[in-house]
Enzyme design. Structure first.
Site, mmCIF file in Angstrom:
data_model
loop_
_atom_site.group_PDB
_atom_site.id
_atom_site.type_symbol
_atom_site.label_atom_id
_atom_site.label_comp_id
_atom_site.label_asym_id
_atom_site.label_seq_id
_atom_site.Cartn_x
_atom_site.Cartn_y
_atom_site.Cartn_z
ATOM 1 C CB THR A 19 -0.896 0.056 1.252
ATOM 2 O OG1 THR A 19 -0.053 0.144 2.408
ATOM 3 C CG2 THR A 19 -1.812 -1.153 1.356
ATOM 4 C CG HIS A 20 -0.149 4.720 -2.133
ATOM 5 N ND1 HIS A 20 -1.031 3.882 -2.786
ATOM 6 C CD2 HIS A 20 0.518 5.404 -3.088
ATOM 7 C CE1 HIS A 20 -0.894 4.043 -4.088
ATOM 8 N NE2 HIS A 20 0.037 4.966 -4.307
ATOM 9 N N GLY A 21 2.100 4.409 1.854
ATOM 10 C CA GLY A 21 2.325 4.645 3.280
ATOM 11 C C GLY A 21 2.471 3.339 4.035
ATOM 12 C CG ASP A 76 -2.993 1.227 -1.677
ATOM 13 O OD1 ASP A 76 -2.560 0.860 -2.794
ATOM 14 O OD2 ASP A 76 -2.472 2.160 -1.042
#
Length: 158
Positions: A19-21, A76
């Site tokens: 995912t991002h982050g 995500d």
């Protein structure tokens, strides 16, 4: 080293949550709180300053450490960098796939189901269905149209 699979046993499909982050890291941590440690479950974070090549490198490093064939990427966002990089890896690897919209119910169900499923195409359907079915709206569950209130209340037990 040679592995012998006894009748009735399957190799577990590898899972990579990306995912991002740091959402992927925390989603995996949450599943550990619920189910305990899981083998062949990894997370990949995508943070500012990284690019698609960094993700591909992380994915390939994780996959190279797996003994079993077959990997499912749970990411995500459709079209995001974790998705696009995973697609590039999947395009070159057999028995792999990518599913978007990763959520906790999806990951919990996939972790349970992969003990009996060795084909990624089957496991991705489990992921899709559990991801969708894991979304609940309180007001809809307890509307005047609800048929059995006791059944709905049982669904709230966590």
């Amino acid at each position: 080293m040679q592995f012998i699979i006894l009748k009735g046993e399957t190799e577990m499909i590898n899972l990579i949550v990306a995912t991002h982050g740091k959402m992927s890291e925390e989603t995996v941590n949450l599943t550990k709180m619920v189910l305990g440690e899981s083998e062949q479950l990894d997370f990949v974070t995508f943070v500012p300053g990284e690019g698609p090549e960094d993700l591909i490198e992380k994915y390939n490093k994780i996959i190279s450490g797996y003994d079993a064939e077959g990997t499912l990427f749970l990411v995500d966002l459709f079209g995001g960098s974790p998705y696009n990089a995973a697609c590039r890896v999947v395009a070159e690897t057999k028995n792999t796939d990518v599913i978007t919209g990763v959520n906790v119910p999806m990951l919990l169900e996939v972790l349970d189901a992969r003990e009996e499923i060795s084909d990624v195409s089957e496991l991705v359907q489990v992921a899709k269905n559990s991801g969708i079915n894991g979304i609940k709206i309180f007001s809809e569950m307890f509307s005047a149209d609800a048929v059995d209130d006791d059944e709905d209340l049982d669904e709230l037990d966590l």
